[in-house]
Design a protein around this motif. Structure first.
Motif, PDB file in Angstrom:
ATOM      1  N   TRP A  38       0.817  -1.211   0.000  1.00  0.00           N
ATOM      2  CA  TRP A  38       0.000   0.000   0.000  1.00  0.00           C
ATOM      3  C   TRP A  38       0.851   1.260   0.000  1.00  0.00           C
ATOM      4  N   ILE A  39       2.007   1.193   0.615  1.00  0.00           N
ATOM      5  CA  ILE A  39       2.919   2.343   0.560  1.00  0.00           C
ATOM      6  C   ILE A  39       3.401   2.564  -0.869  1.00  0.00           C
ATOM      7  N   VAL A  40       3.748   1.470  -1.543  1.00  0.00           N
ATOM      8  CA  VAL A  40       4.208   1.559  -2.929  1.00  0.00           C
ATOM      9  C   VAL A  40       3.100   2.101  -3.826  1.00  0.00           C
ATOM     10  N   PHE A  41       1.869   1.570  -3.670  1.00  0.00           N
ATOM     11  CA  PHE A  41       0.746   2.040  -4.478  1.00  0.00           C
ATOM     12  C   PHE A  41       0.485   3.523  -4.239  1.00  0.00           C
ATOM     13  N   ALA A  42       0.498   3.922  -2.970  1.00  0.00           N
ATOM     14  CA  ALA A  42       0.220   5.320  -2.641  1.00  0.00           C
ATOM     15  C   ALA A  42       1.301   6.239  -3.205  1.00  0.00           C
ATOM     16  N   ALA A  43       2.554   5.818  -3.091  1.00  0.00           N
ATOM     17  CA  ALA A  43       3.657   6.643  -3.590  1.00  0.00           C
ATOM     18  C   ALA A  43       3.588   6.801  -5.106  1.00  0.00           C
ATOM     19  N   LEU A  44       3.363   5.681  -5.815  1.00  0.00           N
ATOM     20  CA  LEU A  44       3.291   5.755  -7.270  1.00  0.00           C
ATOM     21  C   LEU A  44       2.069   6.559  -7.727  1.00  0.00           C
ATOM     22  N   GLY A  45       0.939   6.383  -7.032  1.00  0.00           N
ATOM     23  CA  GLY A  45      -0.248   7.163  -7.367  1.00  0.00           C
ATOM     24  C   GLY A  45      -0.037   8.650  -7.155  1.00  0.00           C
ATOM     25  N   ALA A  46       0.611   9.000  -6.034  1.00  0.00           N
ATOM     26  CA  ALA A  46       0.875  10.412  -5.743  1.00  0.00           C
ATOM     27  C   ALA A  46       1.829  11.015  -6.773  1.00  0.00           C
TER      28      ALA A  46
ATOM     29  N   ALA B 245       9.308   1.236 -11.618  1.00  0.00           N
ATOM     30  CA  ALA B 245       8.677   0.694 -10.413  1.00  0.00           C
ATOM     31  C   ALA B 245       7.274   0.186 -10.718  1.00  0.00           C
ATOM     32  N   VAL B 246       6.543   0.903 -11.587  1.00  0.00           N
ATOM     33  CA  VAL B 246       5.206   0.445 -11.996  1.00  0.00           C
ATOM     34  C   VAL B 246       5.298  -0.926 -12.660  1.00  0.00           C
ATOM     35  N   ILE B 247       6.305  -1.116 -13.503  1.00  0.00           N
ATOM     36  CA  ILE B 247       6.469  -2.396 -14.190  1.00  0.00           C
ATOM     37  C   ILE B 247       6.824  -3.495 -13.198  1.00  0.00           C
ATOM     38  N   PHE B 248       7.688  -3.214 -12.228  1.00  0.00           N
ATOM     39  CA  PHE B 248       8.023  -4.208 -11.207  1.00  0.00           C
ATOM     40  C   PHE B 248       6.774  -4.633 -10.436  1.00  0.00           C
TER      41      PHE B 248
END
Length: 418
Positions: free
Chosen positions: A250-258, A289-292
């Motif tokens: 969720w941290i990764v999703f939130a960071a990439l979304g932001a 990072a999105v691809i990973f």
């Protein structure tokens, strides 16, 4: 057999869908009132992810480990497969675009290369320009023209991809066999940013520099090479990457979304310098990072989910190539249905219908119908037309390649020693 990566098929499909909205939504003035509409104006980011993703997927599918860390790509088979996959899509959608141009009141009009936030600049091609660009299109060289995108406008990315394919068999094994992949990846990031930094430093936001930044295959090549390196890193550290993403999902999703939301609004409303940098390289680490993340998604999906993700992913190039001719045709049909003349009278007096149709305003309420049309048509087009043509083309090219290869020398017997 290498593991399936259904999450990347979903990513390919979503990128294609995003680019459809990016290219077509701006046609409707009502779309400006949609909340958060600026999130759909960042097409350059999606294209960059697609180029990185192409290097990643091709490395996963086509690169084979020879001995130890040495990698190899079977060049003839790879090039035949890639060409037969991309050229039927390109040539059919090119023919559709030319047919639509023929019924246009201004068939030689095209848009000059420009910043995405700037109003379009229309250029009328001369007969010589039309002929030259027709040849470039047929030879898949249109991305090398920095001034404008004629005929099927989004097809420049197919031209750029084809250039990447030509280089892949020689460059991919070397990059995948490197020990210091992280250092080379940082170099690719710098190479991706450098042309944009030069344009920003010079302040030249003119047609030629912007056209080179947007479409030139050499300028976009570092993104593709970064995808190859990213795959090498992913393959060597897949367990660690999987655990990290699972632990901090969720941290990764939130960071990439932001990052995406912030960059999208900065791209739409920020300075021209930010638009150029965000379009060319600034977000490369986040894009990888999105691809990973997507490479780790849907690994435990059912076979039915895997089949559908593969079908949608395989249709991504068809979606991207068909979107423009389908949209132009869709708008023309909308306009014809809005005139007061009957379709029969239009056959006898086409000039009257054409003049009347040019005054008809298209309705945004029909836009969802176009989105459904392009998705369904693209999947069927890929499976019913492209796949059979691809199979036939591969058979012909492989037979000719086998016939052109020199026959192996006959084995000679060694004389016996007494």
């Amino acid at each position: 057999m290498k593991a399936m990566l259904p999450g990347l098929d979903v990513l390919r499909f979503l990128l294609a869908c995003y680019l459809v909205v990016f290219h077509t939504l701006v046609t409707y003035p009502e779309a400006r009132a949609i909340p958060l509409v600026d999130l759909f104006r960042f097409g350059g980011c999606a294209t960059s992810i697609f180029f990185v993703l192409s290097g990643f997927i091709l490395s996963h599918v086509s690169a084979e480990r020879k001995t130890g860390e040495t990698m190899t790509v079977a060049a003839p088979r790879f090039l035949i497969n890639r060409f037969s996959n991309i050229y039927p899509i390109h040539i059919i959608t090119l023919a559709l675009s030319v047919a639509l141009m023929a019924v246009n009141s201004h068939p030689f009009d095209t848009e000059l290369s420009n910043l995405d936030s700037a109003p379009p600049i229309v250029h009328t091609m001369s007969g010589a320009e039309f002929a030259v660009n027709a040849v470039l299109q047929i030879l898949l060289l249109q991305a090398w023209n920095p001034f404008y995108l004629s005929f099927n406008i989004p097809s420049w990315s197919l031209s750029t991809l084809f250039f990447f394919y030509l280089l892949f068999p020689s460059l991919a094994p070397r990059l995948l066999s490197m020990r210091r992949k992280w250092a080379m990846l940082a170099a690719m990031w710098g190479a991706s940013l450098l042309p944009a930094l030069i344009v920003v430093a010079s302040g030249r936001y003119e047609v030629w520099p912007i056209g080179v930044l947007h479409t030139n295959p050499l300028v976009r090549l570092p993104e593709f090479l970064a995808g190859i390196l990213a795959y090498g890193i992913f393959e060597a550290n897949v367990d660690n990457i999987t655990r990290t993403i699972a632990r901090y999902r969720w941290i990764v999703f939130a960071a990439l979304g932001a990052i995406f939301v912030g960059a999208a609004f900065l791209f739409a409303d920020g300075l021209r310098s930010w638009e150029v940098l965000l379009h060319n390289g600034a977000l490369l680490p986040a894009q990888m990072a999105v691809i990973f993340v997507c490479a780790n998604a849907l690994q435990t999906g059912s076979p039915r989910v895997t089949v559908w993700t593969r079908r949608l992913g395989n249709a991504s190039l068809s979606i991207f190539a068909l979107q423009y001719p389908l949209f132009i045709g869709f708008l023309k049909v909308q306009k014809l249905l809005g005139i007061r003349y009957s379709m029969l009278s239009c056959v006898h007096q086409p000039h009257l219908c054409s003049a009347a149709a040019s005054r008809v305003q298209v309705h945004f309420s029909a836009y969802p119908l176009y989105l459904i049309l392009v998705l369904v048509t693209s999947v069927l087009f890929q499976e019913r037309i492209v796949v059979p043509l691809r199979t036939l083309l591969r058979r012909v090219l492989k037979s000719r390649w086998d016939a052109a290869r020199p026959a192996p020398l006959p084995a000679t017997s060694m004389p016996k020693t007494q």
